[in-house]
Design a protein around this motif. Sequence first.
Motif, PDB file in Angstrom:
ATOM      1  N   GLY A 221     -43.394  67.616  49.344  1.00 40.42           N
ATOM      2  CA  GLY A 221     -44.682  67.657  48.676  1.00 40.42           C
ATOM      3  C   GLY A 221     -45.872  67.570  49.609  1.00 40.42           C
ATOM      4  N   GLY A 222     -45.648  67.634  50.911  1.00 45.81           N
ATOM      5  CA  GLY A 222     -46.741  67.583  51.876  1.00 45.81           C
ATOM      6  C   GLY A 222     -47.451  68.917  51.993  1.00 45.81           C
ATOM      7  N   SER A 223     -48.238  69.061  53.042  1.00 40.66           N
ATOM      8  CA  SER A 223     -48.987  70.308  53.219  1.00 40.66           C
ATOM      9  C   SER A 223     -49.029  70.712  54.682  1.00 40.66           C
ATOM     10  CB  SER A 223     -50.414  70.163  52.680  1.00 40.66           C
ATOM     11  OG  SER A 223     -51.127  69.187  53.433  1.00 40.66           O
ATOM     12  N   ILE A 224     -49.109  72.018  54.911  1.00 38.06           N
ATOM     13  CA  ILE A 224     -49.229  72.603  56.254  1.00 38.06           C
ATOM     14  C   ILE A 224     -50.355  73.616  56.205  1.00 38.06           C
ATOM     15  CG2 ILE A 224     -48.108  74.017  58.025  1.00 38.06           C
ATOM     16  CD1 ILE A 224     -45.431  72.889  57.109  1.00 38.06           C
ATOM     17  N   SER A 225     -51.197  73.600  57.234  1.00 40.19           N
ATOM     18  CA  SER A 225     -52.269  74.592  57.313  1.00 40.19           C
ATOM     19  C   SER A 225     -52.190  75.332  58.641  1.00 40.19           C
ATOM     20  CB  SER A 225     -53.642  73.923  57.172  1.00 40.19           C
ATOM     21  OG  SER A 225     -53.895  73.058  58.257  1.00 40.19           O
ATOM     22  N   VAL A 226     -52.383  76.646  58.563  1.00 45.31           N
ATOM     23  CA  VAL A 226     -52.371  77.495  59.751  1.00 45.31           C
ATOM     24  C   VAL A 226     -53.708  78.227  59.801  1.00 45.31           C
ATOM     25  CG1 VAL A 226     -51.231  79.391  60.955  1.00 45.31           C
ATOM     26  CG2 VAL A 226     -49.871  77.800  59.583  1.00 45.31           C
ATOM     27  N   SER A 227     -54.379  78.139  60.944  1.00 45.31           N
ATOM     28  CA  SER A 227     -55.671  78.826  61.088  1.00 45.31           C
ATOM     29  C   SER A 227     -55.687  79.638  62.373  1.00 45.31           C
ATOM     30  CB  SER A 227     -56.820  77.811  61.092  1.00 45.31           C
ATOM     31  OG  SER A 227     -56.757  76.986  62.245  1.00 45.31           O
ATOM     32  N   LEU A 228     -56.406  80.745  62.336  1.00 45.20           N
ATOM     33  CA  LEU A 228     -56.577  81.627  63.492  1.00 45.20           C
ATOM     34  C   LEU A 228     -58.026  82.055  63.565  1.00 45.20           C
ATOM     35  CD1 LEU A 228     -55.727  83.582  65.797  1.00 45.20           C
ATOM     36  CD2 LEU A 228     -55.063  85.211  64.005  1.00 45.20           C
ATOM     37  N   SER A 229     -58.636  81.842  64.716  1.00 42.33           N
ATOM     38  CA  SER A 229     -60.023  82.247  64.913  1.00 42.33           C
ATOM     39  C   SER A 229     -60.214  82.613  66.375  1.00 42.33           C
ATOM     40  CB  SER A 229     -60.985  81.113  64.520  1.00 42.33           C
ATOM     41  OG  SER A 229     -60.739  79.968  65.324  1.00 42.33           O
ATOM     42  N   SER A 230     -61.409  83.060  66.710  1.00 42.04           N
ATOM     43  CA  SER A 230     -61.715  83.400  68.101  1.00 42.04           C
ATOM     44  C   SER A 230     -62.830  82.497  68.601  1.00 42.04           C
ATOM     45  CB  SER A 230     -62.147  84.862  68.216  1.00 42.04           C
ATOM     46  OG  SER A 230     -63.325  85.083  67.465  1.00 42.04           O
ATOM     47  N   ASN A 231     -62.730  82.157  69.874  1.00 42.27           N
ATOM     48  CA  ASN A 231     -63.750  81.324  70.514  1.00 42.27           C
ATOM     49  C   ASN A 231     -64.055  81.942  71.872  1.00 42.27           C
ATOM     50  OD1 ASN A 231     -65.460  79.333  71.389  1.00 42.27           O
ATOM     51  ND2 ASN A 231     -63.870  77.781  71.667  1.00 42.27           N
ATOM     52  N   GLY A 232     -65.106  82.744  71.919  1.00 44.70           N
ATOM     53  CA  GLY A 232     -65.417  83.454  73.154  1.00 44.70           C
ATOM     54  C   GLY A 232     -64.361  84.499  73.442  1.00 44.70           C
ATOM     55  N   ASP A 233     -63.690  84.369  74.585  1.00 43.12           N
ATOM     56  CA  ASP A 233     -62.665  85.337  74.967  1.00 43.12           C
ATOM     57  C   ASP A 233     -61.267  84.791  74.712  1.00 43.12           C
ATOM     58  OD1 ASP A 233     -62.685  83.358  76.837  1.00 43.12           O
ATOM     59  OD2 ASP A 233     -62.545  84.679  78.587  1.00 43.12           O
TER      60      ASP A 233
ATOM     61  N   ILE B 237     -55.349  79.146  67.732  1.00 43.80           N
ATOM     62  CA  ILE B 237     -54.410  79.016  66.623  1.00 43.80           C
ATOM     63  C   ILE B 237     -54.106  77.534  66.419  1.00 43.80           C
ATOM     64  CG2 ILE B 237     -52.127  79.646  65.740  1.00 43.80           C
ATOM     65  CD1 ILE B 237     -53.582  81.537  68.692  1.00 43.80           C
ATOM     66  N   CYS B 238     -54.285  77.048  65.206  1.00 45.09           N
ATOM     67  CA  CYS B 238     -54.010  75.642  64.878  1.00 45.09           C
ATOM     68  C   CYS B 238     -52.960  75.575  63.772  1.00 45.09           C
ATOM     69  CB  CYS B 238     -55.284  74.926  64.428  1.00 45.09           C
ATOM     70  SG  CYS B 238     -56.528  74.753  65.732  1.00 45.09           S
TER      71      CYS B 238
ATOM     72  N   THR C 219     -52.436  73.002  68.823  1.00 45.36           N
ATOM     73  CA  THR C 219     -53.464  74.012  69.063  1.00 45.36           C
ATOM     74  C   THR C 219     -53.048  74.891  70.238  1.00 45.36           C
ATOM     75  OG1 THR C 219     -55.196  72.504  68.292  1.00 45.36           O
ATOM     76  CG2 THR C 219     -55.894  74.419  69.580  1.00 45.36           C
ATOM     77  N   VAL C 220     -52.994  76.192  69.991  1.00 45.57           N
ATOM     78  CA  VAL C 220     -52.652  77.163  71.030  1.00 45.57           C
ATOM     79  C   VAL C 220     -53.881  78.023  71.297  1.00 45.57           C
ATOM     80  CG1 VAL C 220     -51.158  79.086  71.695  1.00 45.57           C
ATOM     81  CG2 VAL C 220     -50.233  77.204  70.318  1.00 45.57           C
ATOM     82  N   MET C 221     -54.214  78.181  72.572  1.00 45.47           N
ATOM     83  CA  MET C 221     -55.340  79.033  72.966  1.00 45.47           C
ATOM     84  C   MET C 221     -54.815  80.152  73.852  1.00 45.47           C
ATOM     85  SD  MET C 221     -58.348  76.198  73.599  1.00 45.47           S
ATOM     86  CE  MET C 221     -59.635  77.427  73.385  1.00 45.47           C
ATOM     87  N   LEU C 222     -55.095  81.391  73.457  1.00 47.20           N
ATOM     88  CA  LEU C 222     -54.618  82.567  74.181  1.00 47.20           C
ATOM     89  C   LEU C 222     -55.801  83.434  74.595  1.00 47.20           C
ATOM     90  CD1 LEU C 222     -51.591  83.848  72.060  1.00 47.20           C
ATOM     91  CD2 LEU C 222     -51.499  82.798  74.309  1.00 47.20           C
ATOM     92  N   PRO C 223     -55.775  83.974  75.809  1.00 48.81           N
ATOM     93  CA  PRO C 223     -56.828  84.917  76.193  1.00 48.81           C
ATOM     94  C   PRO C 223     -56.712  86.199  75.378  1.00 48.81           C
ATOM     95  CG  PRO C 223     -55.117  84.818  77.874  1.00 48.81           C
ATOM     96  CD  PRO C 223     -54.812  83.730  76.891  1.00 48.81           C
ATOM     97  N   LEU C 224     -57.829  86.739  74.962  1.00 51.34           N
ATOM     98  CA  LEU C 224     -57.824  87.921  74.101  1.00 51.34           C
ATOM     99  C   LEU C 224     -57.571  89.210  74.879  1.00 51.34           C
ATOM    100  CD1 LEU C 224     -60.862  87.160  71.776  1.00 51.34           C
ATOM    101  CD2 LEU C 224     -58.446  87.056  71.191  1.00 51.34           C
ATOM    102  N   HIS C 225     -58.319  89.394  75.957  1.00 47.25           N
ATOM    103  CA  HIS C 225     -58.288  90.647  76.711  1.00 47.25           C
ATOM    104  C   HIS C 225     -58.646  91.834  75.819  1.00 47.25           C
ATOM    105  CE1 HIS C 225     -56.595  88.408  79.955  1.00 47.25           C
ATOM    106  NE2 HIS C 225     -55.471  88.162  79.321  1.00 47.25           N
TER     107      HIS C 225
END
Length: 374
Positions: A268-280, A284-285, A350-356
């Motif tokens: 009965g818990g919860s999980i949230s997944v988010s994806l956004s961009s921050n500069g380059d 992902i959280c 939290t995962v941060m990946l370069p966009l390129h």
Amino acid sequence: MKREPGFLHILARLMLVLLVLYLSWTAAYFITAAIYSRMSWAFHDLFVFLINATLGFFFFGIISMTVRRFIQPREQHAFTEMIDALKRISQGDFHINLDWDLGGRNGKHRRTHPYVQLVDSINDMAANLKAMEKLREEFISNVSHEIGSPLTSIIGFAKALKDEKLDREQRDRYLTIIETECIRLSKLSDNLMKLAILDSERHPFRPSLYRLDKQLISLILACEPQWEAKKIEMTVEVDIVEVNADEDLMGQVWVNLLHNAIKFTPQGGSISVSLSSNGDQAVICIADTGQGINEQDQQRIFERFYKADQSRSRTAGGSGLGLSIAYKITEMHTGSISVSSKVGEGTVFTVMLPLHQKVMKGSSNCEMYNGTVI
């Protein structure tokens, strides 16, 4: 104009040599003058000059040899210690801590001295090898434990199956346990092979431009039976983001993180997944409402075989390699992965990946899934 410390050091040594040389010539001059004053006839000026110069260099040589006798043994002793330390390191003894005193040198000049730099390099090498040896021993111990536990169960229940008095229900239960332990061994073997290949850099690395938001949604939907079975509320908020990465390898990262979140989130818990961009960079959280990880464990959570909660990990069937694989793959992509957690309040990876690649802002196509945005 400010002079470099190296130039000042050379200039000081040159001045010292000239001082000793001048003192030697002065001593030679007064000694020969005293001798000439006692003689009845005078020598030619050129002969006097040559005698003074020769005697002065003779005194200079004696002084240099005397000083060298005090300095050379210390240097010889230092080299002997360094050679002995290298021999001990080659034999597997990494408990090395050399220290060579340079007398009255100040801290800055002492650090730039070549002997000190060599000693520091040997100490650093020994410390690094010692740390690697400790990791190797821990790795072997952990592998032995992870393989030994399921094998013990398999052997025990296989012997129990030889009992002809077992009823059908017990026999099926023992067979289920054996099957579960075999699957656990298979997963452990697969993860060890993945880490070995990633470490050796033999794994094909094929970056390409692809939609990261589509990949995440696809993997979340693939995990639907797991989170639906625990009645977990899954919330997804993603922008349209295109990254230049190896899609297969990054898929392994998201699968590991999602499975961890589902595994440790209570009913009965919860999980949230988010994806956004921050500069380059793409950010992902993945957050869950599990029991959380204490601060001490967070510092080691990405180590191989490390389990923040030993009993919980064994119950869930984990081997402690999933986060190590995720960390390694993210590192290969010059990205970063971090954890933030409070006991009793859940965990956020939290995962941060370069966009390129330029990010297209906006919302991805969404569907309503049992009241949860997917």
